[in-house]
Design an enzyme around this catalytic site. Sequence first.
Site, short mmCIF file in Angstrom:
data_model
loop_
_atom_site.label_atom_id
_atom_site.label_comp_id
_atom_site.label_asym_id
_atom_site.label_seq_id
_atom_site.Cartn_x
_atom_site.Cartn_y
_atom_site.Cartn_z
N HIS A 59 8.55 2.26 4.11
CA HIS A 59 8.82 2.95 3.16
C HIS A 59 9.26 4.54 3.93
CE1 HIS A 59 5.56 0.43 1.80
NE2 HIS A 59 6.33 0.85 0.38
N GLY B 43 5.99 -0.29 -4.53
CA GLY B 43 7.17 0.76 -5.04
C GLY B 43 8.17 0.11 -4.68
N HIS C 268 13.10 -1.59 -2.05
CA HIS C 268 12.52 -2.92 -1.27
C HIS C 268 13.94 -3.63 -1.88
CE1 HIS C 268 9.25 -0.43 -0.08
NE2 HIS C 268 8.61 -1.03 -0.36
N ASP D 197 -1.20 0.40 -2.47
CA ASP D 197 -1.06 -0.85 -3.30
C ASP D 197 -2.43 -1.27 -2.99
OD1 ASP D 197 1.65 -0.47 -3.72
OD2 ASP D 197 2.28 -1.85 -2.26
#
Length: 321
Positions: A213, A51, A54, A107
């Site tokens: 997250h 995602g 980051h 993931d």
Amino acid sequence: MKKLMKEKTNFVADMLEGIKVMDHSVEIISDNVVVRKNLKSKGVALVSGGGSGHEPAHAGFVSEGMLDAAVCGEVFTSPTPDKILDAIKHVATEEGVLLIIKNYAGDVMNFEMAQEMAEMEGIQCQSVIVRDDISIDNEQDRRGVAGTVFVHKYAGYLSDNGYNLTEIKEKVEAFIESIKTIGMAIYPCLVPTTGQYGFDLDDEKMEIGIGIHGERGIYQENIEPVDDIIKRLMNELEKEVSEKELIVMINGMGATPDSELAVIAKYFNDYAINHKLDIKKCIVGNYMTALDMQGFSITLVPYQEEYLKAFNAPTESKYFK
């Protein structure tokens, strides 16, 4: 919610277009896959991602000496298998592709599905899963956090030095076993696509063991001076890392000013001296962030000469210093 953006539904697409403007050595394919313009002609290709949110991971590490491609999902959302497959097919060499996956269910599932699809098309493809977050007791459930960036660099070094796909996978998996990280926050992140904070945190509290997250940590404590926070984190890390010769990453979580990262570095150095730790290399900066979370993580790697060579080897990424 105050955020510097145009439309929340276009946040990641706008970000990727901006990355292309900022770095002329990369291009965007399949809407959300960042690849090197100058593709590798030989050596194992390296693909990672997950995602968005980051940054600079993972797109900032697409460069000589590190990744060949980064697949960027929506904020804190895994990319889909078809996009990962597009990345694999675009950068694959005759020596194959290694997927570097952070240990999150989405993931792992999507990257492994893409791996199977690539193998069905005749592409040699293997994968490794990073689990460096010691705030999770069960080692198999540990999340992949800042230590993933060390994996990018080490795998890039091995590829550049001619190791084959199986050798790189074996060496990287052994390396992953040695990486340990724990993080903390004094302010949670504000997720632009939802307008919500990752968790609630009173002004006088800090969160220990946060995820990347916006996940809350394993416990809250009254905020302490930074030297005491470092002691607290190192006490947890040294339960798992007994070696005295170390390679270290002090990682900002996205909204930690450079001045505060420097203060953390100073007191970490004091801690190392007082505890007779031999720090062979210490990198300090924003490597694996959680949007605008304010806090930091510490990653320890027991020193080996090859690891130090790998981390000192050249890379064109301006984010790995």
